[in-house]
Design a protein around this motif. Structure first.
Motif, short mmCIF file in Angstrom:
data_model
loop_
_atom_site.label_atom_id
_atom_site.label_comp_id
_atom_site.label_asym_id
_atom_site.label_seq_id
_atom_site.Cartn_x
_atom_site.Cartn_y
_atom_site.Cartn_z
N PRO A 187 0.55 -1.79 0.58
CA PRO A 187 0.43 0.27 0.48
C PRO A 187 1.05 1.36 0.12
O PRO A 187 0.95 2.29 0.23
CB PRO A 187 -0.65 -0.05 1.53
N TYR A 188 2.18 1.27 -0.56
CA TYR A 188 3.16 2.41 -0.17
C TYR A 188 3.51 2.89 -1.56
O TYR A 188 3.32 1.86 -3.05
CB TYR A 188 4.60 1.58 0.79
N THR A 189 3.68 4.00 -1.75
CA THR A 189 3.98 5.22 -2.79
C THR A 189 5.66 3.97 -2.86
O THR A 189 6.35 4.92 -3.37
CB THR A 189 4.04 5.89 -3.02
N ALA A 192 12.47 -0.82 9.35
CA ALA A 192 12.63 -0.13 9.23
C ALA A 192 12.24 0.61 10.70
O ALA A 192 13.33 1.99 10.87
CB ALA A 192 12.12 0.06 7.56
N ALA A 193 10.85 0.42 10.84
CA ALA A 193 10.54 1.00 12.32
C ALA A 193 11.24 0.96 12.43
O ALA A 193 12.09 1.79 13.83
CB ALA A 193 9.27 1.01 12.14
N GLU A 215 2.73 5.35 12.21
CA GLU A 215 3.28 6.51 12.30
C GLU A 215 4.36 6.32 10.55
O GLU A 215 3.68 6.35 9.49
CB GLU A 215 4.68 7.47 12.99
N ILE A 216 5.49 5.06 10.66
CA ILE A 216 6.28 5.13 9.27
C ILE A 216 4.65 3.89 8.12
O ILE A 216 5.48 4.79 7.30
CB ILE A 216 7.14 3.87 9.42
N ARG A 217 4.19 3.83 8.72
CA ARG A 217 3.57 3.32 6.99
C ARG A 217 2.33 4.13 6.47
O ARG A 217 2.42 4.37 5.66
CB ARG A 217 2.00 1.88 8.22
N ARG A 218 1.82 5.15 7.97
CA ARG A 218 0.94 6.25 7.45
C ARG A 218 2.00 7.63 6.15
O ARG A 218 1.36 7.54 5.34
CB ARG A 218 0.83 7.54 8.80
N ARG A 219 3.26 7.19 6.57
CA ARG A 219 4.30 8.11 6.04
C ARG A 219 4.61 7.79 4.51
O ARG A 219 5.20 8.49 3.52
CB ARG A 219 5.11 8.29 6.39
N ASN A 220 4.25 6.31 4.51
CA ASN A 220 3.95 5.75 2.85
C ASN A 220 2.96 5.48 2.40
O ASN A 220 2.99 4.68 1.34
CB ASN A 220 5.41 4.95 3.16
N ALA A 246 -0.66 -5.15 10.47
CA ALA A 246 0.22 -5.46 9.39
C ALA A 246 -1.09 -4.90 8.54
O ALA A 246 -2.08 -4.78 9.05
CB ALA A 246 0.30 -7.02 9.16
N THR A 247 -0.42 -3.87 7.44
CA THR A 247 -1.35 -2.83 6.74
C THR A 247 -0.96 -3.85 5.44
O THR A 247 0.36 -3.11 4.69
CB THR A 247 -1.28 -1.89 6.43
N ALA A 248 -1.97 -4.34 4.69
CA ALA A 248 -1.16 -5.08 3.66
C ALA A 248 -2.45 -5.49 2.43
O ALA A 248 -3.97 -4.61 2.76
CB ALA A 248 -0.88 -6.35 3.91
N GLN A 249 -2.09 -5.38 0.67
CA GLN A 249 -2.90 -5.39 0.16
C GLN A 249 -3.98 -7.16 -0.01
O GLN A 249 -2.40 -8.34 0.40
CB GLN A 249 -2.37 -5.00 -1.46
N GLN A 250 -4.53 -6.98 -1.12
CA GLN A 250 -5.84 -8.23 -1.08
C GLN A 250 -5.45 -8.10 -2.66
O GLN A 250 -6.92 -7.56 -2.55
CB GLN A 250 -6.43 -8.73 0.03
#
Lengths: 171, 807
Positions: free
Chosen positions: B339-341, B381-382, B391-396, B453-457
């Protein structure tokens, strides 16, 4: 060995049967192949998945681990024996309402295990239900809906029993 | 599309599944329940060796056993059937019954057809085989060494595929990075293990050279033409009947081997033959083992925690054959950057053959692995940068206004709201309270961990992923249609016919809900049925979380065609214009004049039996058929720097987990599990929750218990459910599931597929939680399953490291 067919008399879902089976025939194969009661499923055939659970004189057994001849003189109940006159048993109704199944393959075994549990313990806790189900594998549901369904059925069966007692009728 | 959310009568409702009563009463016919007159039963002798040449087979005693109708060695079977159909470009040939040599323990060597299964198994005991055992190679790293025994001599190597894909300026982004996060990760070999094994009944008719096939294969329509070459019967003379399937999870796509074995025996006996795997057959030889990958994984990160680039190198153990090529690796390229850029990515894939049952697909199909690898890197990385994991997920995160969003591989994400999903999950979890409890517990010597975990499906596959890893000009399939037929009978009854089977999900319920929505009727009044391939419209069948999307699209299209005719007939009957009519509650009426109406029954009777009273241009009958194609897919570019759009219907999930780890016993106990999934418009919330919870249970199984293990000699050590551990009711906690709905702009009603998401997101969340619990020991978790034995060992090692340092 092939000539030694042995007579077996038993009752399945209240219907008396007399048949001749090989000594090595399992109860599961006899139910499925000889009596065409295919609701009971073969999941592993070594007693670990619980899909073939049936009741023998009211006690849950693995039909794959029991020989047909061992059922001689006993009463067997399978999933086909739960519904009465086309009406689902409260456990089946609750499984339907709570979507306690997906592919349905483990479901007959789950129902028979749950049936036995509620006979012994009409008001089981979640932990008691999970413990009772620990010998029945389900690969689809994650068990939660099954646990919810059994609690719902237990509650309804208790209410039904209370209603029957208070109105003076017998169940 | 046609209705807004507030107007919907049936979509989004918690209807009870219409599939369930028959399943609950034990009256459905699974393949093992199916019988046909004259049917013989097959059993298969399997190789005791992982790698061996077959010098000679003596089947004379087996043939002489009364009741045995046929005994086939691989060589004999090869006279009536061809090799198993394969989708790989490489010359890796598999036979349903091994010819000349076996390549894994459990490979079929001889098949028998007899009057009963027990007799067939008796006959197998009488078969004598002269074996020449060969050295086996059972791990990918050894298989890659020069001089390693070759699984397929004709390849000259066990490395069957080796390529590095680069998308964007990976080297530049790594050079610009302030930090490079590196992990060496290992994903374990698991297997789908549905409770129902594979089976087939094949009935060959020598007089007409036709074969009827009943099987729990999921891909009926594809099966006809794909399996024609194996069965050596033209596709139009094969007829596959859909059966109720007792679970698949990716393991029942073609089932060529069971169909090949039953088909060959039916051809030589001229009688119907059933081959039903038992559990041993299934766990040793089902051709549906999952990936077994070693990763060197790197994430390029700026000092403020922005992810720039991802670089992966994987060695993937494919086992003895390669029928789906590297599908599990191409699949994850659909969502490799999560889900990241992340703006560039490189992935190097070495596919290695070994003496194990082969890998094909298992729920997640490789994207499950990608999620775990990426989320491991994000957690690392966090930790390394000292930024909070949330926070690190939100930033990306890709932001809601950035969709449709094209990722570096070329795939497009249709829609999403990743911050919204995370907020919803956090709202239900109470992270601060858990962190306080964690601190408190640590003072008491207890180890609580919080996982995220924040991830794609990804959902709704298109078929280019099966071949785009081959360099241009190689091309392959590029459609994945699904069709339905809706008929209104002469008395108004509505029947929907599907051409793909029930495989454990809720296709009948979905179809009934959508048709009810479109025709304004009660879904309980709809009849849903299936038809065999001889009568089928194009339908690719279940897989890759596609059926809800595809069936909804097909029903939507078929209903539109049906309604066109309904309105024409009704307009004729009511002497009104079509534009003045509306369909409400099974009645067509003139808008604003409810008294002027005709029922579906009136229209049906008119359509079938009153031709002279129909508008003259209409034919008799009342049905709508529709073939719904993939809503959005494009071809890969020839340079393969852009793989095209191949999995654009993109779901997302956030899981938050609290566990307690007992460092003495290694036991992991779940304290809370919150899962928020966004798979677009929800058709049936309860049924989706079931899919999610079931998927999470499989993810927990993978994280804690499940692994297909082989001994150094190549023996399968997990060929029973006593050894291959499926999670039980005591292993899986109650899971709080919430739906977030971001509709897809490309599909009917905005639905996305949700069948695989639970299993794709749970492994990184659970790993993250256990790692967090063990943080005081400085343990980083790089492998699964995370068994009690490993936890105890890791803690002991950490403690002795600590002691050495303090001494």
């Amino acid at each position: 060995m092939e000539d030694d067919f042995i007579p077996v008399r038993l009752s399945v879902n209240g219907v008396p049967h007399r048949l001749f089976v090989e000594p090595r025939r399992t109860l599961l194969d006899m139910l499925r192949e000889d009596l065409e009661l295919t609701g009971t499923n073969a999941g592993c055939e070594h007693g670990s998945c619980g899909a073939c659970t049936v009741l023998l004189d009211g006690q849950s057994v693995r039909a794959c681990l029991l020989l047909a001849v061992q059922a001689n003189g006993h009463e067997v109940t399978t999933v086909e024996g739960l519904a009465q006159h086309g009406r689902m048993h409260p456990l089946q109704e609750a499984f339907w309402e709570k979507q306690a199944l997906q592919c349905g393959f483990c479901t007959p075994g789950m129902l028979m295990t749950a049936y036995e549990l509620l006979q012994q313990n009409p008001d089981p806790t979640e932990e008691e239900i999970r413990s009772a189900l620990s010998g029945n594998l389900c690969r689809c549901t994650g068990y939660q809906h099954i646990v919810e369904a059994i609690r719902l059925a237990a509650q309804r069966l208790r209410e039904g029993a209370e209603a029957a007692t208070s109105s003076g009728t017998t169940a | 599309m046609t209705t807004t959310v507030s107007e919907r009568a049936w979509i989004g409702k918690d209807l009870k599944r219409r599939e369930d009563p028959a399943l609950l009463m034990g009256t459905v016919t699974y393949i093992n329940d199916f019988k046909i007159a004259g049917m013989l039963h097959a059993a298969v002798l399997r190789s005791p060796y992982a790698h061996a040449r077959i010098r000679a087979i003596d089947t004379s005693a087996a043939r002489a056993l009364p009741g045995v109708q046929a005994v086939l060695t691989g060589k004999e079977a090869a006279e009536v059937i061809g090799p198993v159909p394969a989708f790989c470009a490489e010359p890796v040939v598999e036979h349903a019954i091994a010819v000349e040599k076996v390549r894994y323990a459990g490979e079929a060597v001889v098949a028998v057809a007899a009057e009963s299964r027990a007799l067939a198994e008796d006959a197998l005991d009488l078969v004598e085989i002269d074996w020449e055992p060969l050295p086996a190679v059972t791990d990918a790293l050894s298989a890659m060494q020069p001089g390693a025994p070759l699984v397929h001599e004709n390849l000259g190597t066990n490395v069957v595929y080796d390529h590095v894909f680069t998308f964007g300026d990976v080297d530049g982004d790594f050079a610009r990075a302030d930090h490079v996060i590196r992990r060496r990760l290992r994903w374990p070999r698991a297997t789908a293990a549905p409770l129902e094994p594979n089976g087939a009944v094949c009935a060959y008719d020598p007089a007409r050279d036709t074969m009827e096939i009943w099987s729990n294969t999921n891909m009926l329509n594809s099966a006809s033409w794909v399996m024609s070459s194996m069965l050596k019967i033209p596709p139009h003379k094969l007829n596959f009947y859909p059966m109720y399937t007792g679970g698949s999870f990716g393991s029942k796509h073609f089932l060529a081997k069971v169909i090949g074995i039953a088909g060959a025996l039916s051809k030589v006996t001229g009688r119907p033959v059933k081959f039903m795997e038992d559990r041993l057959d299934n766990l040793m030889a089902n051709d549906s083992q999952g990936p077994e990958r070693l990763y060197e994984a790197e994430l390029a990160v700026t000092k403020d925690g922005q992810f720039l680039s991802l670089r992966l190198r994987t060695i993937d153990d494919y086992g003895a054959y390669f029928i789906f090529a590297i599908t599990g690796n191409t699949n994850m390229m659909a969502q490799i950057t999560g889900p990241y850029t992340i703006r560039s990515v490189e992935t190097g894939i070495k596919a290695v053959l070994t003496n194990k049952n082969q890998q094909t697909v298992f729920r997640g199909a490789g994207s499950d692995v990608g999620n775990w690898v990426l989320e491991r890197l994000v957690d690392a990385a966090a930790e390394q940068l000292g930024i909070d994991r949330v926070e690190i997920r939100r930033r990306n995160f890709i932001q809601p206004d950035q969709f449709p969003y094209k990722i570096p591989t070329g795939n497009v994400y249709d829609s999403g709201n990743y911050p919204g999903v995370l907020d919803l999950a956090l709202g239900h979890f109470d992270l601060d309270a858990w962190r306080q409890q964690q601190a408190q517990a640590r003072q008491e010597g207890r180890y609580l961990g919080i996982g995220l975990a924040t991830a794609q499906q990804r959902s709704t596959y298109s078929s280019t992923e099966f071949w785009f890893h081959n360099p241009a000009p190689a091309t392959g399939l590029n459609s994945t249609p699904e069709s339905v037929r809706i008929s209104v009978g002469p008395t108004g009854g509505v029947t929907v016919t599907m051409f793909s089977p029930f495989w454990g999900n809720s296709p009948e319920t979905v179809v009934a809900q959508v048709v009810a929505e479109e025709l304004g009727i009660d879904p309980r009044d709809v009849n849903v049925t299936y038809d065999s391939t001889a009568h089928a419209l194009p339908s690719a069948g279940p897989g890759g979380s596609r059926m809800t999307v595809m069936l909804a699209g097909a029903v939507h299209g078929a209903a539109a065609r049906l309604k066109e005719k309904i309105f024409k007939i009704a307009a004729h009957m009511l002497e009104a214009s079509v534009s003045d009519l509306e369909l409400v509650g099974g009645q067509v009426r003139v808008k604003g004049v409810p008294s002027s109406s005709v029922s579906l029954a009136d229209i049906g009777m008119r359509a079938y039996w009153f031709k002279l009273d129909l508008p003259p241009e209409l034919e008799s009958g009342l049905e709508g058929t529709f073939t719904y194609d993939h809503p959005y897919t494009t071809k890969p570019h020839d340079d393969r720097k852009d793989l095209g759009v191949f999995y654009p219907i993109m779901g997302h999930a956030a899981h938050l987990v609290a566990v307690e780890v007992d460092i003495e016993t290694g036991a992991v106990r779940f304290k809370k599990y919150v899962a928020v999934h966004d798979v677009g418009t929800v058709l049936n919330p309860r049924s989706l929750q079931g899919q999610i919870r079931g998927g999470i249970a499989q993810g927990i199984g993978l994280a804690l218990l499940e692994e297909v293990r082989y001994g150094p000699d190549g023996q399968n050590l997990t060929s029973t459910f006593v050894d291959y551990l499926l999670p039980s009711a005591s292993d899986v906690p109650a899971i709080e599931v919430y739906h977030h709905e971001t509709p897809s702009p490309f599909t009917a009603y905005g639905v996305k597929g949700g069948g695989e998401g639970g299993r794709m997101v749970a492994p990184p969340a659970v790993t993250s939680a256990i790692e967090d619990a063990l943080r005081p020991f400085g343990i980083s978790i790089d492998e699964m399953p995370i068994t009690p034995e490993k936890i105890v060992r890791w803690v002991k090692e950490a403690q002795s490291r600590h002691q050495r340092q303090t001494n």
